[in-house]
Design a protein around this motif. Structure first.
Motif, PDB file in Angstrom:
ATOM      1  N   SER A 191     -15.885   7.223   0.517  1.00 44.95           N
ATOM      2  CA  SER A 191     -15.356   8.181   0.901  1.00 44.95           C
ATOM      3  C   SER A 191     -14.101   8.238   1.371  1.00 44.95           C
ATOM      4  CB  SER A 191     -16.340   9.300   1.436  1.00 44.95           C
ATOM      5  OG  SER A 191     -17.627   9.580   0.962  1.00 44.95           O
ATOM      6  N   VAL A 192     -14.074   7.378   2.401  1.00 42.81           N
ATOM      7  CA  VAL A 192     -12.626   7.431   3.210  1.00 42.81           C
ATOM      8  C   VAL A 192     -11.372   6.711   2.392  1.00 42.81           C
ATOM      9  CG1 VAL A 192     -11.645   6.298   4.948  1.00 42.81           C
ATOM     10  CG2 VAL A 192     -13.983   7.522   5.641  1.00 42.81           C
ATOM     11  N   PHE A 193     -11.869   5.585   1.771  1.00 46.66           N
ATOM     12  CA  PHE A 193     -11.183   5.159   0.629  1.00 46.66           C
ATOM     13  C   PHE A 193     -10.698   6.125  -0.575  1.00 46.66           C
ATOM     14  CE2 PHE A 193     -11.938   1.006   2.505  1.00 46.66           C
ATOM     15  CZ  PHE A 193     -10.866   0.297   2.513  1.00 46.66           C
ATOM     16  N   LYS A 194     -11.349   6.635  -0.713  1.00 46.01           N
ATOM     17  CA  LYS A 194     -11.346   7.650  -1.959  1.00 46.01           C
ATOM     18  C   LYS A 194     -10.385   9.122  -1.421  1.00 46.01           C
ATOM     19  CE  LYS A 194     -13.627  10.984  -5.239  1.00 46.01           C
ATOM     20  NZ  LYS A 194     -14.933  11.325  -5.992  1.00 46.01           N
ATOM     21  N   ALA A 195     -10.338   9.236   0.029  1.00 48.43           N
ATOM     22  CA  ALA A 195      -9.658  10.459   0.328  1.00 48.43           C
ATOM     23  C   ALA A 195      -8.147   9.898   0.715  1.00 48.43           C
ATOM     24  CB  ALA A 195     -10.179  11.136   1.672  1.00 48.43           C
ATOM     25  N   ARG A 196      -7.977   8.663   0.961  1.00 50.21           N
ATOM     26  CA  ARG A 196      -6.684   8.015   1.070  1.00 50.21           C
ATOM     27  C   ARG A 196      -5.633   8.335   0.420  1.00 50.21           C
ATOM     28  NH1 ARG A 196      -3.822   3.561  -0.189  1.00 50.21           N
ATOM     29  NH2 ARG A 196      -2.264   2.915   1.522  1.00 50.21           N
ATOM     30  N   LYS A 197      -4.440   8.896   0.737  1.00 46.55           N
ATOM     31  CA  LYS A 197      -3.404   9.050  -0.184  1.00 46.55           C
ATOM     32  C   LYS A 197      -2.199   8.253   0.216  1.00 46.55           C
ATOM     33  CE  LYS A 197      -5.446  12.590  -1.714  1.00 46.55           C
ATOM     34  NZ  LYS A 197      -5.951  12.821  -3.433  1.00 46.55           N
ATOM     35  N   GLY A 198      -1.310   8.112  -0.823  1.00 45.95           N
ATOM     36  CA  GLY A 198      -0.080   7.159  -0.299  1.00 45.95           C
ATOM     37  C   GLY A 198      -0.234   5.960  -1.080  1.00 45.95           C
ATOM     38  N   GLY A 199       1.098   5.032  -0.646  1.00 46.76           N
ATOM     39  CA  GLY A 199       1.123   3.659  -1.270  1.00 46.76           C
ATOM     40  C   GLY A 199       0.281   2.642  -0.517  1.00 46.76           C
ATOM     41  N   PHE A 200       0.847   1.487  -0.554  1.00 49.75           N
ATOM     42  CA  PHE A 200       0.391   0.453   0.085  1.00 49.75           C
ATOM     43  C   PHE A 200       1.292  -0.289   1.194  1.00 49.75           C
ATOM     44  CE2 PHE A 200      -1.380   0.264  -4.244  1.00 49.75           C
ATOM     45  CZ  PHE A 200      -2.701   0.616  -3.830  1.00 49.75           C
ATOM     46  N   THR A 201       0.729  -0.876   2.051  1.00 49.98           N
ATOM     47  CA  THR A 201       1.398  -1.480   3.358  1.00 49.98           C
ATOM     48  C   THR A 201       1.537  -2.948   3.130  1.00 49.98           C
ATOM     49  OG1 THR A 201       0.545   0.101   4.735  1.00 49.98           O
ATOM     50  CG2 THR A 201       1.461  -1.909   5.925  1.00 49.98           C
ATOM     51  N   PRO A 202       2.319  -3.710   3.551  1.00 54.83           N
ATOM     52  CA  PRO A 202       2.881  -5.095   3.329  1.00 54.83           C
ATOM     53  C   PRO A 202       1.962  -5.768   4.360  1.00 54.83           C
ATOM     54  CG  PRO A 202       5.099  -4.085   3.425  1.00 54.83           C
ATOM     55  CD  PRO A 202       3.940  -2.851   3.742  1.00 54.83           C
ATOM     56  N   ASP A 203       1.662  -6.942   3.848  1.00 56.19           N
ATOM     57  CA  ASP A 203       0.842  -7.910   4.918  1.00 56.19           C
ATOM     58  C   ASP A 203       1.471  -7.972   6.259  1.00 56.19           C
ATOM     59  OD1 ASP A 203      -0.556 -10.122   5.893  1.00 56.19           O
ATOM     60  OD2 ASP A 203      -0.855 -11.043   4.131  1.00 56.19           O
ATOM     61  N   GLY A 204       0.545  -7.745   7.280  1.00 55.19           N
ATOM     62  CA  GLY A 204       1.231  -7.678   8.604  1.00 55.19           C
ATOM     63  C   GLY A 204       0.648  -8.832   9.329  1.00 55.19           C
ATOM     64  N   SER A 205       0.125  -9.529   8.665  1.00 50.92           N
ATOM     65  CA  SER A 205      -0.822 -10.650   9.443  1.00 50.92           C
ATOM     66  C   SER A 205       0.273 -11.818  10.012  1.00 50.92           C
ATOM     67  CB  SER A 205      -1.747 -11.642   8.665  1.00 50.92           C
ATOM     68  OG  SER A 205      -1.242 -12.011   7.538  1.00 50.92           O
ATOM     69  N   ASN A 206      -0.174 -12.509  11.086  1.00 47.18           N
ATOM     70  CA  ASN A 206       0.890 -13.555  11.869  1.00 47.18           C
ATOM     71  C   ASN A 206       0.027 -14.597  12.154  1.00 47.18           C
ATOM     72  OD1 ASN A 206       2.734 -15.113  12.888  1.00 47.18           O
ATOM     73  ND2 ASN A 206       3.801 -13.506  13.892  1.00 47.18           N
TER      74      ASN A 206
END
Length: 300
Positions: A191-206
């Motif tokens: 339900s939370v993923f379905k409610a999410r709006k907007g684009g995607f975020t670049p990989d932030g791992s390091n």
């Protein structure tokens, strides 16, 4: 392998199922099958549920603890699915009496069901002396059970990517104090993923980052976020209240939601600071609050 219940190598095994925290969580894409791809830093704490297994003719589960009443039907519990999958893969005959001490809320974004399933598989594997190095791949089994199960089997800080199954060891984390707060509302991940709006975020791992001190960890996390927070707040406005309450506590270095919520956490310099802040925490009676610390769970 054809061990029976009477052929178990030990008579009882207890393994902790620690709280899993997503210290940050970026949604980086979406696969053709609809599943989202993530980039997240996962850590564990010194508090959580507990699994005890004993030999039996079949798998059965007994639940206890403050959140036992909230668990799904025993036949539908992920723990039962996990240990049956292990038995099918390993080929032993029999089962186990599984006692689950449920100390943390369910559907809370802190990996409770996944951690329970992972701990149960490790415990049953030890009970029946299953060769998990050469004969049976628990991580392959876990990947078919849920996105958090492989990380909970790994039981070490890690960066998880893809749908959560691709794991890389994270740098050493400090033994920071944390306070977890859940506003008493269950949130379904889908339900939370379905409610999410907007684009995607670049990989932030390091994977080369130095995170050994609390100050370094907090600085690292401040450049990242939990991309599901806005969606969770939309479905459960109390998440925003929980974050605000944590931010007001003395010594809180950073407050954030874990996973798909609704549990939020605050980071403190050490366990003593978390305990002190928790003693001053005032919240509605139906909220859950627990101080703890980031920790390295027992290796199994």
């Amino acid at each position: 392998m054809a061990l029976s219940a009477g052929g178990a190598s030990v008579t009882q095994v207890t393994i902790q199922a620690p709280v899993k925290l997503n210290l940050y969580l970026h949604v980086v894409g979406r696969k053709g099958d609809g599943y989202h791809e993530v980039d997240t830093l996962i850590a564990f704490t010194d508090y959580g549920d507990s699994i005890t297994v004993e030999p039996a003719d079949r798998f059965e589960i007994v639940t206890e603890g403050p959140f036992a009443a909230d668990l799904p039907d025993k036949e539908g519990n992920l723990v039962i699915h996990a240990v049956r999958a292990l038995r099918d893969a390993a080929g032993f005959v029999g089962g186990a009496k599984i006692t689950l001490s449920k100390n943390i809320p369910i559907a809370a974004g802190i990996g409770g069901g996944s951690a329970d399933a992972a701990a149960a598989m490790w415990a049953v594997a030890r009970l029946y002396d299953v060769d998990t190095k050469e004969k049976v791949d628990l991580f392959e089994i876990g990947s078919g059970l849920g996105s958090d199960v492989p990380a909970c089997l790994f039981r070490r800080p890690c960066f998880a990517s893809g749908v959560g199954h691709d794991l890389i060891s994270a740098p050493v984390l400090p033994e920071a104090g944390v306070i977890l707060v859940n506003p008493g509302v269950k949130l379904a991940t889908a339900s939370v993923f379905k409610a999410r709006k907007g684009g995607f975020t670049p990989d932030g791992s390091n994977i080369e980052a130095n995170l050994e001190k609390v100050s370094l960890l907090v600085s690292f996390l401040k450049n990242r976020a939990n991309d599901l927070t806005d969606a969770a707040v939309k479905l459960c406005p109390a998440v925003e209240d929980a974050l605000y309450a944590l931010e007001q506590l003395p010594g809180c270095r950073l407050a954030r939601m874990s996973g798909s919520g609704a549990t939020c956490f605050g980071i403190f310099d050490d366990r003593a600071a978390a305990d002190l802040a928790a003693s001053e925490f005032e919240a509605p009676d139906h909220w859950w609050m627990q101080p703890m610390a980031l920790a390295m769970p027992e290796r199994v």
